[in-house]
Design a protein around this motif. Structure first.
Motif, PDB file in Angstrom:
ATOM      1  N   GLU A  94       0.841  -1.198   0.000  1.00  0.00           N
ATOM      2  CA  GLU A  94       0.000   0.000   0.000  1.00  0.00           C
ATOM      3  C   GLU A  94       0.883   1.259   0.000  1.00  0.00           C
ATOM      4  O   GLU A  94       2.029   1.224   0.453  1.00  0.00           O
ATOM      5  N   ASP A  95       0.314   2.360  -0.470  1.00  0.00           N
ATOM      6  CA  ASP A  95       1.055   3.619  -0.539  1.00  0.00           C
ATOM      7  C   ASP A  95       1.582   4.068   0.826  1.00  0.00           C
ATOM      8  O   ASP A  95       2.715   4.544   0.931  1.00  0.00           O
ATOM      9  N   ASN A  96       0.768   3.928   1.869  1.00  0.00           N
ATOM     10  CA  ASN A  96       1.217   4.360   3.194  1.00  0.00           C
ATOM     11  C   ASN A  96       2.396   3.525   3.700  1.00  0.00           C
ATOM     12  O   ASN A  96       3.266   4.030   4.402  1.00  0.00           O
ATOM     13  N   HIS A  97       2.466   2.251   3.329  1.00  0.00           N
ATOM     14  CA  HIS A  97       3.610   1.417   3.702  1.00  0.00           C
ATOM     15  C   HIS A  97       4.857   1.829   2.927  1.00  0.00           C
ATOM     16  O   HIS A  97       5.974   1.772   3.459  1.00  0.00           O
ATOM     17  N   PHE A  98       4.670   2.253   1.681  1.00  0.00           N
ATOM     18  CA  PHE A  98       5.812   2.728   0.899  1.00  0.00           C
ATOM     19  C   PHE A  98       6.375   4.013   1.505  1.00  0.00           C
ATOM     20  O   PHE A  98       7.600   4.164   1.621  1.00  0.00           O
ATOM     21  N   VAL A  99       5.517   4.925   1.906  1.00  0.00           N
ATOM     22  CA  VAL A  99       5.961   6.169   2.538  1.00  0.00           C
ATOM     23  C   VAL A  99       6.725   5.861   3.828  1.00  0.00           C
ATOM     24  O   VAL A  99       7.788   6.423   4.094  1.00  0.00           O
ATOM     25  N   GLN A 100       6.187   4.943   4.617  1.00  0.00           N
ATOM     26  CA  GLN A 100       6.857   4.556   5.859  1.00  0.00           C
ATOM     27  C   GLN A 100       8.207   3.897   5.570  1.00  0.00           C
ATOM     28  O   GLN A 100       9.201   4.179   6.251  1.00  0.00           O
ATOM     29  N   LEU A 101       8.276   3.034   4.560  1.00  0.00           N
ATOM     30  CA  LEU A 101       9.529   2.399   4.166  1.00  0.00           C
ATOM     31  C   LEU A 101      10.566   3.456   3.798  1.00  0.00           C
ATOM     32  O   LEU A 101      11.711   3.401   4.264  1.00  0.00           O
ATOM     33  N   ASN A 102      10.178   4.431   3.004  1.00  0.00           N
ATOM     34  CA  ASN A 102      11.086   5.495   2.604  1.00  0.00           C
ATOM     35  C   ASN A 102      11.587   6.270   3.828  1.00  0.00           C
ATOM     36  O   ASN A 102      12.787   6.539   3.958  1.00  0.00           O
ATOM     37  N   ASP A 103      10.687   6.626   4.733  1.00  0.00           N
ATOM     38  CA  ASP A 103      11.055   7.361   5.949  1.00  0.00           C
ATOM     39  C   ASP A 103      12.052   6.575   6.797  1.00  0.00           C
ATOM     40  O   ASP A 103      13.065   7.117   7.259  1.00  0.00           O
ATOM     41  N   TYR A 104      11.787   5.298   7.008  1.00  0.00           N
ATOM     42  CA  TYR A 104      12.665   4.471   7.846  1.00  0.00           C
ATOM     43  C   TYR A 104      14.008   4.208   7.170  1.00  0.00           C
ATOM     44  O   TYR A 104      15.038   4.135   7.844  1.00  0.00           O
ATOM     45  N   LEU A 105      14.017   4.063   5.851  1.00  0.00           N
ATOM     46  CA  LEU A 105      15.295   3.919   5.140  1.00  0.00           C
ATOM     47  C   LEU A 105      16.165   5.145   5.375  1.00  0.00           C
ATOM     48  O   LEU A 105      17.364   5.021   5.639  1.00  0.00           O
ATOM     49  N   GLN A 106      15.572   6.317   5.290  1.00  0.00           N
ATOM     50  CA  GLN A 106      16.342   7.542   5.505  1.00  0.00           C
ATOM     51  C   GLN A 106      16.870   7.616   6.932  1.00  0.00           C
ATOM     52  O   GLN A 106      18.011   8.031   7.159  1.00  0.00           O
ATOM     53  N   GLN A 107      16.070   7.176   7.902  1.00  0.00           N
ATOM     54  CA  GLN A 107      16.533   7.164   9.294  1.00  0.00           C
ATOM     55  C   GLN A 107      17.709   6.214   9.473  1.00  0.00           C
ATOM     56  O   GLN A 107      18.702   6.551  10.120  1.00  0.00           O
ATOM     57  N   ILE A 108      17.596   5.012   8.908  1.00  0.00           N
ATOM     58  CA  ILE A 108      18.649   4.012   9.075  1.00  0.00           C
ATOM     59  C   ILE A 108      19.942   4.439   8.376  1.00  0.00           C
ATOM     60  O   ILE A 108      21.039   4.252   8.904  1.00  0.00           O
ATOM     61  N   LEU A 109      19.835   5.037   7.206  1.00  0.00           N
ATOM     62  CA  LEU A 109      21.015   5.363   6.416  1.00  0.00           C
ATOM     63  C   LEU A 109      21.633   6.720   6.741  1.00  0.00           C
ATOM     64  O   LEU A 109      22.747   7.015   6.298  1.00  0.00           O
ATOM     65  N   GLN A 110      20.950   7.529   7.531  1.00  0.00           N
ATOM     66  CA  GLN A 110      21.446   8.867   7.854  1.00  0.00           C
ATOM     67  C   GLN A 110      22.867   8.818   8.426  1.00  0.00           C
ATOM     68  O   GLN A 110      23.137   8.105   9.386  1.00  0.00           O
ATOM     69  N   GLY A 111      23.777   9.565   7.794  1.00  0.00           N
ATOM     70  CA  GLY A 111      25.155   9.647   8.277  1.00  0.00           C
ATOM     71  C   GLY A 111      26.045   8.496   7.857  1.00  0.00           C
ATOM     72  O   GLY A 111      27.229   8.490   8.160  1.00  0.00           O
ATOM     73  N   SER A 112      25.508   7.520   7.135  1.00  0.00           N
ATOM     74  CA  SER A 112      26.306   6.380   6.684  1.00  0.00           C
ATOM     75  C   SER A 112      26.863   6.636   5.282  1.00  0.00           C
ATOM     76  O   SER A 112      26.493   7.619   4.623  1.00  0.00           O
ATOM     77  N   SER A 113      27.725   5.751   4.815  1.00  0.00           N
ATOM     78  CA  SER A 113      28.271   5.878   3.456  1.00  0.00           C
ATOM     79  C   SER A 113      27.378   5.172   2.427  1.00  0.00           C
ATOM     80  O   SER A 113      27.665   5.234   1.229  1.00  0.00           O
ATOM     81  N   ILE A 114      26.306   4.534   2.874  1.00  0.00           N
ATOM     82  CA  ILE A 114      25.405   3.814   1.975  1.00  0.00           C
ATOM     83  C   ILE A 114      24.545   4.822   1.221  1.00  0.00           C
ATOM     84  O   ILE A 114      23.897   5.665   1.817  1.00  0.00           O
ATOM     85  N   LYS A 115      24.572   4.711  -0.100  1.00  0.00           N
ATOM     86  CA  LYS A 115      23.801   5.627  -0.936  1.00  0.00           C
ATOM     87  C   LYS A 115      22.348   5.169  -1.031  1.00  0.00           C
ATOM     88  O   LYS A 115      22.083   4.000  -1.254  1.00  0.00           O
ATOM     89  N   LEU A 116      21.415   6.118  -0.885  1.00  0.00           N
ATOM     90  CA  LEU A 116      20.006   5.861  -1.139  1.00  0.00           C
ATOM     91  C   LEU A 116      19.642   6.639  -2.393  1.00  0.00           C
ATOM     92  O   LEU A 116      19.685   7.868  -2.416  1.00  0.00           O
ATOM     93  N   ILE A 117      19.304   5.895  -3.446  1.00  0.00           N
ATOM     94  CA  ILE A 117      18.938   6.499  -4.716  1.00  0.00           C
ATOM     95  C   ILE A 117      17.431   6.336  -4.880  1.00  0.00           C
ATOM     96  O   ILE A 117      16.933   5.201  -4.933  1.00  0.00           O
ATOM     97  N   GLU A 118      16.730   7.441  -4.913  1.00  0.00           N
ATOM     98  CA  GLU A 118      15.273   7.409  -5.050  1.00  0.00           C
ATOM     99  C   GLU A 118      14.911   7.787  -6.473  1.00  0.00           C
ATOM    100  O   GLU A 118      15.365   8.789  -6.993  1.00  0.00           O
ATOM    101  N   LYS A 119      14.103   6.928  -7.106  1.00  0.00           N
ATOM    102  CA  LYS A 119      13.688   7.196  -8.485  1.00  0.00           C
ATOM    103  C   LYS A 119      12.199   7.441  -8.565  1.00  0.00           C
ATOM    104  O   LYS A 119      11.446   7.057  -7.750  1.00  0.00           O
TER     105      LYS A 119
END
Length: 119
Positions: A94-119
């Protein structure tokens, strides 16, 4: 040689438990045959990349500092690992789960060297 894993996920579960930020993506809510768990637990004096763990249905242990980049699109997420493995997950969520996934990915990756590429 690049090894690739592919599956379709119908479940995404994002939460924080005991100061660990966790994303679970799988093909079933109760007993998934295919899944990936991404987590982050910050420790003092520890490199952020070493605080990010990845576990799949293929292993009983969590691997740290194994991600190179994550590519996120509305209908799929691709994990590129440093060992030349690619995990492609088709997202049937569902769309709301996708939004939550995106938010949590950004939290987990913040400050790391792992690139998050959003298309």
């Amino acid at each position: 040689m690049i090894e690739e894993i592919r599956f379709t996920a119908t479940e995404v579960n994002c939460y924080v438990e005991d100061d660990v930020t966790i994303i679970g993506i799988g093909d079933d809510a109760v007993s998934p045959d295919h899944f990936i768990i991404l987590s982050r637990f910050d420790e003092e004096d520890e490199d952020i990349d070493n605080s990010i763990g990845l576990m799949t249905h293929l292993s009983d242990i969590e691997a740290i500092n194994s991600l190179e980049k994550i590519i996120l699109e509305r209908k799929e997420i691709i994990f590129a690992l440093k060992n030349n493995m690619i995990i492609t997950i088709y997202l049937d969520i569902e769309d709301n789960h996708f939004v939550q996934l995106n938010d949590y990915l950004q939290q987990i990756l913040q400050g790391s060297s792992i690139k998050l590429i959003e298309k």
